[in-house]
Each structure stands twice: as structure tokens, then as C-alpha cells.
Write a protein that holds these residues in place. Structure first.
Motif, PDB file in Angstrom:
ATOM      1  N   GLY A 246     -14.658 -11.165   8.339  1.00  0.00           N
ATOM      2  CA  GLY A 246     -14.125  -9.938   8.922  1.00  0.00           C
ATOM      3  C   GLY A 246     -13.078  -9.261   8.075  1.00  0.00           C
ATOM      4  N   VAL A 247     -12.524  -9.984   7.108  1.00  0.00           N
ATOM      5  CA  VAL A 247     -11.440  -9.422   6.289  1.00  0.00           C
ATOM      6  C   VAL A 247     -11.951  -8.283   5.411  1.00  0.00           C
ATOM      7  N   LEU A 248     -13.174  -8.410   4.890  1.00  0.00           N
ATOM      8  CA  LEU A 248     -13.704  -7.356   4.022  1.00  0.00           C
ATOM      9  C   LEU A 248     -13.799  -6.030   4.775  1.00  0.00           C
ATOM     10  N   GLY A 249     -14.240  -6.084   6.018  1.00  0.00           N
ATOM     11  CA  GLY A 249     -14.295  -4.861   6.818  1.00  0.00           C
ATOM     12  C   GLY A 249     -12.920  -4.275   7.062  1.00  0.00           C
ATOM     13  N   ARG A 250     -11.950  -5.126   7.384  1.00  0.00           N
ATOM     14  CA  ARG A 250     -10.577  -4.645   7.572  1.00  0.00           C
ATOM     15  C   ARG A 250     -10.041  -4.032   6.269  1.00  0.00           C
ATOM     16  N   LEU A 251     -10.334  -4.694   5.149  1.00  0.00           N
ATOM     17  CA  LEU A 251      -9.861  -4.222   3.853  1.00  0.00           C
ATOM     18  C   LEU A 251     -10.437  -2.850   3.523  1.00  0.00           C
ATOM     19  N   SER A 252     -11.699  -2.630   3.901  1.00  0.00           N
ATOM     20  CA  SER A 252     -12.341  -1.346   3.609  1.00  0.00           C
ATOM     21  C   SER A 252     -11.678  -0.193   4.352  1.00  0.00           C
TER      22      SER A 252
ATOM     23  N   GLU B 111     -12.192  -1.986  -3.563  1.00  0.00           N
ATOM     24  CA  GLU B 111     -12.184  -1.561  -4.961  1.00  0.00           C
ATOM     25  C   GLU B 111     -10.837  -1.838  -5.626  1.00  0.00           C
ATOM     26  N   GLY B 112      -9.764  -1.855  -4.819  1.00  0.00           N
ATOM     27  CA  GLY B 112      -8.422  -2.014  -5.372  1.00  0.00           C
ATOM     28  C   GLY B 112      -7.933  -3.437  -5.417  1.00  0.00           C
ATOM     29  N   VAL B 113      -8.751  -4.387  -4.992  1.00  0.00           N
ATOM     30  CA  VAL B 113      -8.341  -5.798  -4.973  1.00  0.00           C
ATOM     31  C   VAL B 113      -9.122  -6.570  -6.029  1.00  0.00           C
ATOM     32  N   SER B 114      -8.464  -6.910  -7.106  1.00  0.00           N
ATOM     33  CA  SER B 114      -9.130  -7.672  -8.161  1.00  0.00           C
ATOM     34  C   SER B 114      -8.663  -9.123  -8.217  1.00  0.00           C
ATOM     35  N   THR B 115      -7.718  -9.501  -7.338  1.00  0.00           N
ATOM     36  CA  THR B 115      -7.219 -10.875  -7.310  1.00  0.00           C
ATOM     37  C   THR B 115      -7.148 -11.362  -5.874  1.00  0.00           C
ATOM     38  N   VAL B 116      -7.705 -12.552  -5.639  1.00  0.00           N
ATOM     39  CA  VAL B 116      -7.644 -13.207  -4.336  1.00  0.00           C
ATOM     40  C   VAL B 116      -6.942 -14.544  -4.517  1.00  0.00           C
ATOM     41  N   LEU B 117      -5.956 -14.793  -3.681  1.00  0.00           N
ATOM     42  CA  LEU B 117      -5.212 -16.051  -3.686  1.00  0.00           C
ATOM     43  C   LEU B 117      -5.541 -16.801  -2.406  1.00  0.00           C
ATOM     44  N   LEU B 118      -6.100 -18.000  -2.531  1.00  0.00           N
ATOM     45  CA  LEU B 118      -6.501 -18.794  -1.373  1.00  0.00           C
ATOM     46  C   LEU B 118      -5.428 -19.822  -1.030  1.00  0.00           C
ATOM     47  N   THR B 119      -5.145 -19.955   0.254  1.00  0.00           N
ATOM     48  CA  THR B 119      -4.243 -21.029   0.682  1.00  0.00           C
ATOM     49  C   THR B 119      -4.961 -22.370   0.703  1.00  0.00           C
ATOM     50  N   HIS B 120      -6.241 -22.351   1.130  1.00  0.00           N
ATOM     51  CA  HIS B 120      -7.062 -23.567   1.160  1.00  0.00           C
ATOM     52  C   HIS B 120      -8.511 -23.147   1.371  1.00  0.00           C
ATOM     53  N   HIS B 121      -9.387 -24.144   1.536  1.00  0.00           N
ATOM     54  CA  HIS B 121     -10.811 -23.871   1.431  1.00  0.00           C
ATOM     55  C   HIS B 121     -11.568 -23.964   2.746  1.00  0.00           C
ATOM     56  N   HIS B 122     -10.894 -24.005   3.879  1.00  0.00           N
ATOM     57  CA  HIS B 122     -11.607 -23.959   5.149  1.00  0.00           C
ATOM     58  C   HIS B 122     -12.355 -22.625   5.273  1.00  0.00           C
ATOM     59  N   LEU B 123     -13.497 -22.675   5.976  1.00  0.00           N
ATOM     60  CA  LEU B 123     -14.401 -21.533   6.015  1.00  0.00           C
ATOM     61  C   LEU B 123     -13.734 -20.269   6.539  1.00  0.00           C
ATOM     62  N   ASP B 124     -12.823 -20.392   7.506  1.00  0.00           N
ATOM     63  CA  ASP B 124     -12.193 -19.201   8.072  1.00  0.00           C
ATOM     64  C   ASP B 124     -11.173 -18.562   7.140  1.00  0.00           C
ATOM     65  N   HIS B 125     -11.034 -19.114   5.939  1.00  0.00           N
ATOM     66  CA  HIS B 125     -10.152 -18.523   4.919  1.00  0.00           C
ATOM     67  C   HIS B 125     -10.915 -18.065   3.673  1.00  0.00           C
ATOM     68  N   VAL B 126     -12.214 -18.374   3.603  1.00  0.00           N
ATOM     69  CA  VAL B 126     -12.979 -18.050   2.388  1.00  0.00           C
ATOM     70  C   VAL B 126     -14.322 -17.386   2.684  1.00  0.00           C
ATOM     71  N   ALA B 127     -14.684 -17.179   3.946  1.00  0.00           N
ATOM     72  CA  ALA B 127     -16.045 -16.759   4.294  1.00  0.00           C
ATOM     73  C   ALA B 127     -16.448 -15.415   3.692  1.00  0.00           C
ATOM     74  N   ASP B 128     -15.496 -14.517   3.478  1.00  0.00           N
ATOM     75  CA  ASP B 128     -15.811 -13.195   2.920  1.00  0.00           C
ATOM     76  C   ASP B 128     -15.600 -13.115   1.411  1.00  0.00           C
ATOM     77  N   LEU B 129     -15.466 -14.261   0.761  1.00  0.00           N
ATOM     78  CA  LEU B 129     -15.226 -14.243  -0.684  1.00  0.00           C
ATOM     79  C   LEU B 129     -16.442 -13.729  -1.447  1.00  0.00           C
ATOM     80  N   MET B 130     -17.632 -14.258  -1.155  1.00  0.00           N
ATOM     81  CA  MET B 130     -18.840 -13.759  -1.823  1.00  0.00           C
ATOM     82  C   MET B 130     -19.175 -12.325  -1.398  1.00  0.00           C
ATOM     83  N   PRO B 131     -19.012 -11.953  -0.115  1.00  0.00           N
ATOM     84  CA  PRO B 131     -19.191 -10.535   0.228  1.00  0.00           C
ATOM     85  C   PRO B 131     -18.234  -9.605  -0.530  1.00  0.00           C
ATOM     86  N   LEU B 132     -17.007 -10.059  -0.788  1.00  0.00           N
ATOM     87  CA  LEU B 132     -16.071  -9.253  -1.583  1.00  0.00           C
ATOM     88  C   LEU B 132     -16.575  -9.100  -3.009  1.00  0.00           C
ATOM     89  N   LEU B 133     -17.030 -10.194  -3.596  1.00  0.00           N
ATOM     90  CA  LEU B 133     -17.560 -10.125  -4.954  1.00  0.00           C
ATOM     91  C   LEU B 133     -18.722  -9.135  -5.017  1.00  0.00           C
TER      92      LEU B 133
END
Length: 255
Positions: free
Chosen positions: A38-44, A51-73
Motif C-alpha cells: 500500500g505504500v507505493l499507492g500512498r507515495l504516488s 519518481e522522486g525516491v531513489s533510495t529505500v532504507l529498510l528497518t527489517h525484512h518482514h513482509l509488511d515492511h518490504v511487500a511494495d519493494l518490487m512494485p516500486l522498482l
């Protein structure tokens, strides 16, 4: 700098709360912290956009913190953006490599850099200076403290701290001491038998006497619905004397 709270929800999102995501922006540089569903939609919907986010910093790897990583790419690739950097704790490279094994068609679409960081030393991410601290969670997780680009302020004394997912404990409270804004996991209301996340009273007790101007409660499970004011009051009653707010998706805070 400005903090936009993109997602205040959890692994059980509700319509008004998507999963974890926070946008830092100083006008010239932007940094996305966590990228849950859901973060990608909020970001849009922000002026920065994906388009303005070229760096993502992850706190950890649980799915609810990384699920939109590939959609962002993918969104950045389709928008003609050429770069993406993903930074996170040990294991972040394996995480990204595994995702690209599944979504092989995305491999090579952008210039992708992956960097792993530790609490041993401060680092830069998207132009922001960052200090890290290990939290108490069910997998390795970092809290982060930030100083804005161009600041001569040591990040260990930076104005913003994000807890990541964590129980409340003295070491994390000390890490956040002196922050203008602390965004802290407060996943469940009082009376819930829970580990790896704090309740409001547990959080207020640990933050008693800590110098934090504004505390934002985030990473909220559906169990908190309708109990937001009660949670704020519980934190205050337990000993925290700064401003307390239950965060909402879309909240913007100037820091």
C-alpha cells in the motif's frame, strides 16, 4: 526536513492504514523508510512520487515492511527512472536477490544497488545522515535516527527517530533521547498479551524522563481501532510528558 507518514498499519492492514512506510524530504532529497503493501499507492499521491525516491532504507525484512519493494522498482522502470538503492540490515542483499529470482523479468531494468548497514557506524542514505540501533523484535531489526542533508549535526543527535518494530526498552529510549520527533511501534492497546511490540503503558513507562518533544504511535493493528485516545492517555499516565499522537496515514510533520 519533512516527514510524511505513508503507512501506519501492520501485517493486518485496514482501509485507512496501509503497511509501514515513511517518507523523509528536505526539498532537494528524499528517502523512503520501509515499503510495505500500500505504500507505493500512498507515495504516488505525494509531491515526491515514486519518481522522486531513489533510495529505500529498510528497518527489517518482514513482509509488511518490504511487500511494495518490487512494485516500486517496476514503477520506477516504467517511469523511465534509472536507479534504485536498497539499504538495510544484514541479509538485505539475499532478500533482494530472492525477490529478483521470483520476478526475474525485473532484473536489470534499473541500476540497482544494495547496501547492508549495522549499528557499528553511522552512514548516509539518500543524502540523510543516519545512525542505527538494534531493536527487540522477532527478527533482526534496526531503529534509525536521522539528520537532514547538509546538517553538521551528528545523526546520533538527530531530530528524528524511527523505532522500527520493537518492544519498548531502555536502550531504544536512550537512543531516541533528545529527538524532536519519535515514531514508535505501538501495535496493540493495553490488555493485549503481546511480545515483540509494546503496549501504550509499557511504552510510556520506558519513555518516562526521556527528552522527546513529540511521540507518534504507529504500526497499529486493527485491535487499536476506536481506542486511539485511550492509547494516547495511557502513554501519558505511564510517565511520558511530551506530546503524544496516534499517527495517521498522510500525516505530515515539519522537523
Amino acid at each position: 526536513m519533512e516527514l510524511t507518514v505513508l503507512g501506519t498499519g501492520s501485517a493486518m492492514p485496514v482501509p485507512e492504514r496501509v503497511q509501514a512506510g515513511y517518507l523523509l524530504d528536505d526539498g532537494d532529497r528524499s528517502l523512503l523508510v520501509d515499503c510495505g503493501s500500500g505504500v507505493l499507492g500512498r507515495l504516488s499521491g505525494t509531491g515526491t512520487g515514486y519518481e522522486g525516491v531513489s533510495t529505500v532504507l529498510l528497518t527489517h525484512h518482514h513482509l509488511d515492511h518490504v511487500a511494495d519493494l518490487m512494485p516500486l522498482l517496476k514503477a520506477r522502470w516504467l517511469a523511465g527512472e534509472e536507479h534504485l538503492e536498497v539499504i538495510g540490515p544484514s541479509g538485505t542483499k539475499s532478500l533482494v536477490d530472492g525477490l529478483l529470482d521470483v520476478y526475474e523479468y525485473l532484473d536489470g531494468r534499473v541500476d540497482l544497488a544494495v547496501r547492508e548497514v549495522s549499528p557499528a557506524r553511522s552512514f548516509s542514505a539518500g543524502g540523510f545522515e543516519v545512525a542505527a540501533r538494534e531493536t527487540r523484535h522477532s527478527m533482526p531489526c534496526h531503529a534509525y535516527r536521522f539528520s537532514p542533508p547538509g546538517s553538521d549535526r551528528d545523526p546520533t543527535d538527530g531530530p528524528l527517530t524511527l523505532s522500527g518494530d520493537s518492544e519498548a526498552f531502555a536502550g531504544l529510549a536512550a537512543f531516541a533521547d533528545g529527538s524532536d520527533v519519535l515514531v514508535h511501534d505501538c501495535a496493540f492497546p493495553d490488555g493485549t498479551d503481546v511480545s515483540n511490540h509494546p503496549t501504550p503503558t509499557a511504552l510510556g513507562e520506558v519513555l518516562a524522563g526521556v527528552d522527546v518533544e513529540t511521540l507518534l504511535l504507529s504500526h497499529l493493528y486493527p485491535h487499536t481501532g476506536g481506542r486511539e485516545r485511550e492509547m494516547e492517555e495511557s502513554v501519558r499516565t505511564a510517565g511520558f510528558d511530551g506530546e503524544v499522537r496516534v499517527a495517521e496515514d498522510g500525516l505530515r510533520v515539519d522537523i
